[in-house]
Design a protein around this motif. Structure first.
Motif, PDB file in Angstrom:
ATOM      1  N   LEU A 140       0.836  -1.190   0.000  1.00  0.00           N
ATOM      2  CA  LEU A 140       0.000   0.000   0.000  1.00  0.00           C
ATOM      3  C   LEU A 140       0.878   1.250   0.000  1.00  0.00           C
ATOM      4  O   LEU A 140       2.069   1.184   0.299  1.00  0.00           O
ATOM      5  N   PRO A 141       0.309   2.418  -0.318  1.00  0.00           N
ATOM      6  CA  PRO A 141       1.106   3.655  -0.300  1.00  0.00           C
ATOM      7  C   PRO A 141       1.742   3.903   1.063  1.00  0.00           C
ATOM      8  O   PRO A 141       1.198   3.534   2.108  1.00  0.00           O
ATOM      9  N   ALA A 142       2.906   4.552   1.052  1.00  0.00           N
ATOM     10  CA  ALA A 142       3.640   4.812   2.291  1.00  0.00           C
ATOM     11  C   ALA A 142       2.954   5.889   3.136  1.00  0.00           C
ATOM     12  O   ALA A 142       3.020   5.849   4.369  1.00  0.00           O
ATOM     13  N   LYS A 143       2.286   6.847   2.489  1.00  0.00           N
ATOM     14  CA  LYS A 143       1.650   7.942   3.228  1.00  0.00           C
ATOM     15  C   LYS A 143       0.276   7.517   3.737  1.00  0.00           C
ATOM     16  O   LYS A 143      -0.500   6.893   3.016  1.00  0.00           O
ATOM     17  N   SER A 144      -0.018   7.897   4.976  1.00  0.00           N
ATOM     18  CA  SER A 144      -1.223   7.428   5.636  1.00  0.00           C
ATOM     19  C   SER A 144      -2.493   7.809   4.885  1.00  0.00           C
ATOM     20  O   SER A 144      -3.416   7.004   4.753  1.00  0.00           O
ATOM     21  N   GLY A 145      -2.559   9.037   4.366  1.00  0.00           N
ATOM     22  CA  GLY A 145      -3.779   9.480   3.683  1.00  0.00           C
ATOM     23  C   GLY A 145      -4.098   8.617   2.483  1.00  0.00           C
ATOM     24  O   GLY A 145      -5.236   8.158   2.309  1.00  0.00           O
ATOM     25  N   ALA A 146      -3.087   8.369   1.667  1.00  0.00           N
ATOM     26  CA  ALA A 146      -3.292   7.537   0.470  1.00  0.00           C
ATOM     27  C   ALA A 146      -3.558   6.090   0.862  1.00  0.00           C
ATOM     28  O   ALA A 146      -4.361   5.401   0.221  1.00  0.00           O
ATOM     29  N   ARG A 147      -2.904   5.630   1.926  1.00  0.00           N
ATOM     30  CA  ARG A 147      -3.106   4.245   2.375  1.00  0.00           C
ATOM     31  C   ARG A 147      -4.543   4.054   2.863  1.00  0.00           C
ATOM     32  O   ARG A 147      -5.203   3.072   2.513  1.00  0.00           O
ATOM     33  N   ARG A 148      -5.026   4.979   3.664  1.00  0.00           N
ATOM     34  CA  ARG A 148      -6.403   4.865   4.170  1.00  0.00           C
ATOM     35  C   ARG A 148      -7.418   4.932   3.034  1.00  0.00           C
ATOM     36  O   ARG A 148      -8.438   4.230   3.063  1.00  0.00           O
ATOM     37  N   LYS A 149      -7.131   5.740   2.040  1.00  0.00           N
ATOM     38  CA  LYS A 149      -8.044   5.845   0.899  1.00  0.00           C
ATOM     39  C   LYS A 149      -8.179   4.501   0.209  1.00  0.00           C
ATOM     40  O   LYS A 149      -9.285   4.077  -0.157  1.00  0.00           O
ATOM     41  N   ARG A 150      -7.048   3.797   0.033  1.00  0.00           N
ATOM     42  CA  ARG A 150      -7.092   2.475  -0.591  1.00  0.00           C
ATOM     43  C   ARG A 150      -7.845   1.478   0.283  1.00  0.00           C
ATOM     44  O   ARG A 150      -8.637   0.664  -0.213  1.00  0.00           O
ATOM     45  N   LEU A 151      -7.596   1.532   1.593  1.00  0.00           N
ATOM     46  CA  LEU A 151      -8.282   0.614   2.503  1.00  0.00           C
ATOM     47  C   LEU A 151      -9.789   0.872   2.500  1.00  0.00           C
ATOM     48  O   LEU A 151     -10.594  -0.063   2.489  1.00  0.00           O
ATOM     49  N   GLU A 152     -10.170   2.138   2.514  1.00  0.00           N
ATOM     50  CA  GLU A 152     -11.588   2.492   2.533  1.00  0.00           C
ATOM     51  C   GLU A 152     -12.273   2.073   1.236  1.00  0.00           C
ATOM     52  O   GLU A 152     -13.438   1.659   1.242  1.00  0.00           O
ATOM     53  N   ALA A 153     -11.553   2.190   0.125  1.00  0.00           N
ATOM     54  CA  ALA A 153     -12.150   1.854  -1.166  1.00  0.00           C
ATOM     55  C   ALA A 153     -12.583   0.399  -1.232  1.00  0.00           C
ATOM     56  O   ALA A 153     -13.555   0.063  -1.916  1.00  0.00           O
ATOM     57  N   GLY A 154     -11.892  -0.468  -0.509  1.00  0.00           N
ATOM     58  CA  GLY A 154     -12.245  -1.886  -0.539  1.00  0.00           C
ATOM     59  C   GLY A 154     -12.855  -2.398   0.748  1.00  0.00           C
ATOM     60  O   GLY A 154     -12.991  -3.615   0.930  1.00  0.00           O
ATOM     61  N   ALA A 155     -13.236  -1.503   1.642  1.00  0.00           N
ATOM     62  CA  ALA A 155     -13.699  -1.925   2.971  1.00  0.00           C
ATOM     63  C   ALA A 155     -14.931  -2.809   2.920  1.00  0.00           C
ATOM     64  O   ALA A 155     -15.135  -3.655   3.798  1.00  0.00           O
ATOM     65  N   SER A 156     -15.774  -2.639   1.915  1.00  0.00           N
ATOM     66  CA  SER A 156     -17.004  -3.429   1.847  1.00  0.00           C
ATOM     67  C   SER A 156     -16.848  -4.706   1.021  1.00  0.00           C
ATOM     68  O   SER A 156     -17.807  -5.464   0.874  1.00  0.00           O
ATOM     69  N   ARG A 157     -15.654  -4.960   0.493  1.00  0.00           N
ATOM     70  CA  ARG A 157     -15.441  -6.171  -0.311  1.00  0.00           C
ATOM     71  C   ARG A 157     -15.560  -7.404   0.571  1.00  0.00           C
ATOM     72  O   ARG A 157     -15.075  -7.421   1.702  1.00  0.00           O
ATOM     73  N   GLU A 158     -16.172  -8.444   0.048  1.00  0.00           N
ATOM     74  CA  GLU A 158     -16.469  -9.621   0.867  1.00  0.00           C
ATOM     75  C   GLU A 158     -15.377 -10.687   0.810  1.00  0.00           C
ATOM     76  O   GLU A 158     -15.394 -11.626   1.597  1.00  0.00           O
ATOM     77  N   GLU A 159     -14.407 -10.551  -0.133  1.00  0.00           N
ATOM     78  CA  GLU A 159     -13.340 -11.544  -0.213  1.00  0.00           C
ATOM     79  C   GLU A 159     -12.160 -11.148   0.679  1.00  0.00           C
ATOM     80  O   GLU A 159     -12.047  -9.993   1.108  1.00  0.00           O
ATOM     81  N   THR A 160     -11.296 -12.090   0.970  1.00  0.00           N
ATOM     82  CA  THR A 160     -10.071 -11.832   1.719  1.00  0.00           C
ATOM     83  C   THR A 160      -9.177 -10.889   0.918  1.00  0.00           C
ATOM     84  O   THR A 160      -9.028 -11.043  -0.293  1.00  0.00           O
ATOM     85  N   ARG A 161      -8.604  -9.897   1.607  1.00  0.00           N
ATOM     86  CA  ARG A 161      -7.678  -8.959   0.953  1.00  0.00           C
ATOM     87  C   ARG A 161      -6.274  -9.208   1.492  1.00  0.00           C
ATOM     88  O   ARG A 161      -6.096  -9.415   2.698  1.00  0.00           O
ATOM     89  N   VAL A 162      -5.289  -9.172   0.606  1.00  0.00           N
ATOM     90  CA  VAL A 162      -3.919  -9.516   0.962  1.00  0.00           C
ATOM     91  C   VAL A 162      -2.987  -8.349   0.633  1.00  0.00           C
ATOM     92  O   VAL A 162      -3.023  -7.806  -0.476  1.00  0.00           O
ATOM     93  N   PHE A 163      -2.160  -7.998   1.606  1.00  0.00           N
ATOM     94  CA  PHE A 163      -1.195  -6.910   1.439  1.00  0.00           C
ATOM     95  C   PHE A 163       0.197  -7.404   1.835  1.00  0.00           C
ATOM     96  O   PHE A 163       0.343  -8.342   2.623  1.00  0.00           O
TER      97      PHE A 163
END
Length: 284
Positions: A140-163
């Motif tokens: 994920l992005p190193a900066k917190s703002g961009a990282r949270r944006k990516r996490l939020e974008a997939g927060a409702s996805r029902e499959e396992t997410r891997v980072f």
């Protein structure tokens, strides 16, 4: 006149820790090719010494990959036999090699995979999370703002997410996960196949507490696996809303605007429609 030998690039998976995981086929290929393109030549040299093999090494990493394409393509067109390796695991999986493989295939060169170790597959096989569907998001992005944006974008996805995550940012990632997904289950696979291999599970806050109690648990390279969002029974409004959002997004309506229109027409919470629209957009 002898026939010209066909050039081949072998994409070779190498151990992620335990050298015994190198397949016999991978070892043979590395010993037979004309040269090896390596993410870090010093790292690969240690692997070759373990095998008792000497081969010319060509540096190929994210900063010089595009510049290496012509050189390696010429060697293949002349009948060369080359291997591509990363520092650990399968090349191209959050590692260099995509540009090279893409351009070589466009040129009609033969590319052959030599399968083997892959950190995310090893982690999923032992995590106890659903694997019928999963999404791999790499680093994920190193900066917190961009990282949270990516996490939020997939927060409702029902499959396992891997980072993937480094020891320098694992706590920051867990902080963001705690904020975005709350108590949802997270599994950390640390130092896979190495002496201190560990799998930890719990909520993001529980994992942070474990690291506070034992700082060694924050060391090493991590595969972070996040359980999917709870499966919800689709309501009639959800079905209608999904169809509406898909139609708007197909017409290139912005996600925020599509969510706002869904609220006006169907009611409900803007966040619900926004997350659904993000999920639809990510599919394409």
């Amino acid at each position: 006149m002898s026939e010209t030998k066909e050039g081949v690039l072998y994409v070779v998976a190498t151990p992620i820790g335990n050298l015994e995981d190198l397949s016999a086929r991978a070892g043979r290929v590395l010993s037979e090719v004309d040269a090896i393109a390596a993410e870090d030549t010093r790292h690969t040299q240690r692997l070759l010494r373990h095998l008792g093999v000497e081969r010319p090494l060509i540096s190929l990493h994210e900063h010089n990959e595009a510049a290496r394409v012509d050189q390696l393509r010429r060697r293949l067109l002349d009948g060369g036999q080359l291997a591509l390796v990363s520092d650990a695991g399968t090349p191209l999986i959050s590692d260099p090699g995509f540009v090279l493989v893409r351009e070589l295939r466009r040129s009609g060169c033969r590319v052959v995979p030599i399968p083997g170790p892959c950190a995310l597959v090893a982690a999923l096989s032992a995590a106890g999370l659903p694997t019928d569907r999963f999404t791999v998001e790499g680093f994920l992005p190193a900066k917190s703002g961009a990282r949270r944006k990516r996490l939020e974008a997939g927060a409702s996805r029902e499959e396992t997410r891997v980072f993937y995550e480094s020891p320098h940012r694992i706590r920051d990632l867990l902080d963001d996960l705690a904020s975005v997904v709350g108590d949802r289950q997270v599994v950390l696979a640390r130092e896979l196949t190495k002496t201190f291999e560990t799998l930890l599970e719990g909520s993001a806050n529980e994992l942070l507490a474990i690291m506070d109690a034992d700082p060694d648990q924050a060391r090493g390279e991590f595969v972070v696996m996040l359980a999917g969002a709870p499966v919800k029974e689709a309501s009639a409004d959800d079905a209608e809303g999904e169809a509406l959002l898909r139609a708007m997004l197909a017409e290139e309506v912005a996600v925020k605007s599509a969510a706002a229109i869904a609220v006006r027409l169907l009611g409900g919470r803007r966040k619900h429609w926004y997350q659904m629209a993000l999920s639809i957009r990510s599919e394409g």
